[in-house]
Design an enzyme around this catalytic site. Structure first.
Site: not given
Ligand code: ATP
Ligand code: MG
Length: 393
Positions: A68-70, A72, A74-75, A90, A219
């Protein structure tokens, strides 16, 4: 499914998050970095590089793939080398104040939880890394110069992190949720009342737990609700605490004002940063003056959309997402925003004619989505009412 109006979607994002940055070469990072074998230490990690180098010799996690990539972070899916357990890692690059703020908010919220909850993603550890030196973070590690620099960067809103060519990263090691998010799970299966009931109970239980622990998530949305299927039946995990706020120790005060009382009434702790994702934002969040009741509103939107499978297409990602809205001609408008324009508006719950929504759930959703936050149940009342409604069903 109702996506016809997607192109006319009126979006006014008031998210505190910046736009998605340019994608980085994930594979190259996977090979180069393993989180070091570090322990909590009293030493200043910067000044004690020799010592730390000894501590980072044996990598503890192998990164397998990006999941996953949000905005900010990368997961990655990863494996703990010693136990073989699958974990999610993450990685947040702390090179600008707003990124540092998100990273610290996530850390403070997850690290402040003393007990586990089945429906809240479990943080195993958090590691601060700079160059080849890694340090396990503990809550309020005041002896670490690097941690204090992060806090200062976040508070001052300016970079006090050392040279940009030596970026610092926070790595969050969490339980791995292999079942995707709530959107993917619900929309890839046929409607199932048992699953819906179970998810409603799990979600209300998670939010009650967070509020009991003085955490406002801010959120809540289907993207941030992940699924674990390890035990056979799907277990929801509330994740992504980047926008969350820990309200402990401030009494009935406001964001940023420290009071005397230790026992926080989270429903009287006023927050002012307008943040969240617009389809799930309560009317008062649009105005920037709100409490934990904003989470109850977001949960109302999520549950309503889940039960009736109401979706829209996200303009940016083009993904189909669960979320309810109000139609204004050819436009679709987030419910919170529409209520702000017209507080007397009566929501059309259930929206679909052939709905099997019970009266108890219908009434609960109306209350959760009340314009006035005081008319909404708090998280503890909600948990009790949800239990009753499910027992009656
Ligand atoms: N514990 C986890 N197990 C599996 N996948 C995960 C986990 N945590 C996050 N992910 C994947 O990574 C993505 C991004 O994670 P997260 O929402 O925590 O990050 P973010 O950078 O805050 O994202 P955004 O700003 O888009 O909400 C999630 O939508 C999911 O697909
Ligand atoms: Mg997210």
């Amino acid at each position: 499914m109702d996506t016809g109006a997607a192109d006319n979607l009126r979006r006014r994002t008031r998210s505190s998050r910046a736009r998605r940055g340019a994608a980085t070469g994930a594979r190259a990072v996977l090979r180069a970095v393993s989180v070091g074998n570090t322990e909590d230490t009293d030493h200043d990690m910067e000044g004690a590089v020799g010592l730390c180098k000894l501590r980072v010799t044996a990598p503890r996690y192998s990164l397998l793939r990006e999941v996953g990539r949000g905005a900010y972070g990368v997961v990655y899916e990863a494996v703990a080398r010693r136990s073989g357990a699958r974990v999610a890692v993450k990685k947040l690059r702390c090179d600008a104040p707003e990124k540092v703020e998100l990273a610290l908010q996530e850390f403070w919220a997850l690290a402040s939880l003393e007990k586990r909850h089945e429906n809240v993603v479990q943080l195993e550890e958090c590691v601060l890394q700079r160059n080849r030196v890694a340090q396990r973070m503990s809550h309020g590690n005041k002896r670490s110069k690097q941690y204090l620099r992060l806090v200062e960067t976040s508070l001052k809103g300016e970079r006090v992190l050392g040279p940009p060519e030596e970026p610092c990263y926070l790595w969050f090691v969490m339980e791995f949720c292999e079942g995707g998010d709530l959107n993917q799970f619900i929309l890839s299966r046929r409607p199932d009342p048992n699953t819906n009931n179970s998810f409603m109970l799990q979600l209300t239980s998670a939010v009650a737990f967070l509020h009991e622990n003085n955490i406002v998530h801010r959120d809540l949305k289907p993207d941030n609700i992940l699924i674990s299927e390890r035990s056979g039946s799907p277990i929801l995990k509330v994740a992504d605490f980047g926008l969350s706020k820990v309200c402990a120790g401030f009494g009935n005060a406001s964001e940023g004002k420290v009071g005397e009382e230790k026992n926080t009434n989270i429903n009287k702790f006023w927050l002012s940063s307008a943040c969240g994702s617009d389809f799930y934002m309560a009317p008062e969040v649009w105005e920037g003056h709100y409490t934990a009741k904003a989470d109850i509103f977001a949960l109302g939107i999520i549950i309503w959309a889940m039960l009736e499978r109401i979706t829209f297409i996200d303009a940016e990602s083009k993904r189909e997402l669960l979320g309810t809205y109000v139609r204004h001609g050819a436009d679709i408008v987030p419910v919170g925003e529409a209520l702000l324009d017209n507080p007397k508006m009566v929501l059309n719950i259930p929206q679909k004619r052939r709905s099997c929504m019970s009266d108890g759930v219908r009434k609960l959703l109306h209350d959760m989505l009340a314009f006035n936050p005081q008319d909404r149940p708090d998280a503890i009342q909600l948990r009790a009412r949800m239990d009753q409604v499910m027992c009656a069903a």
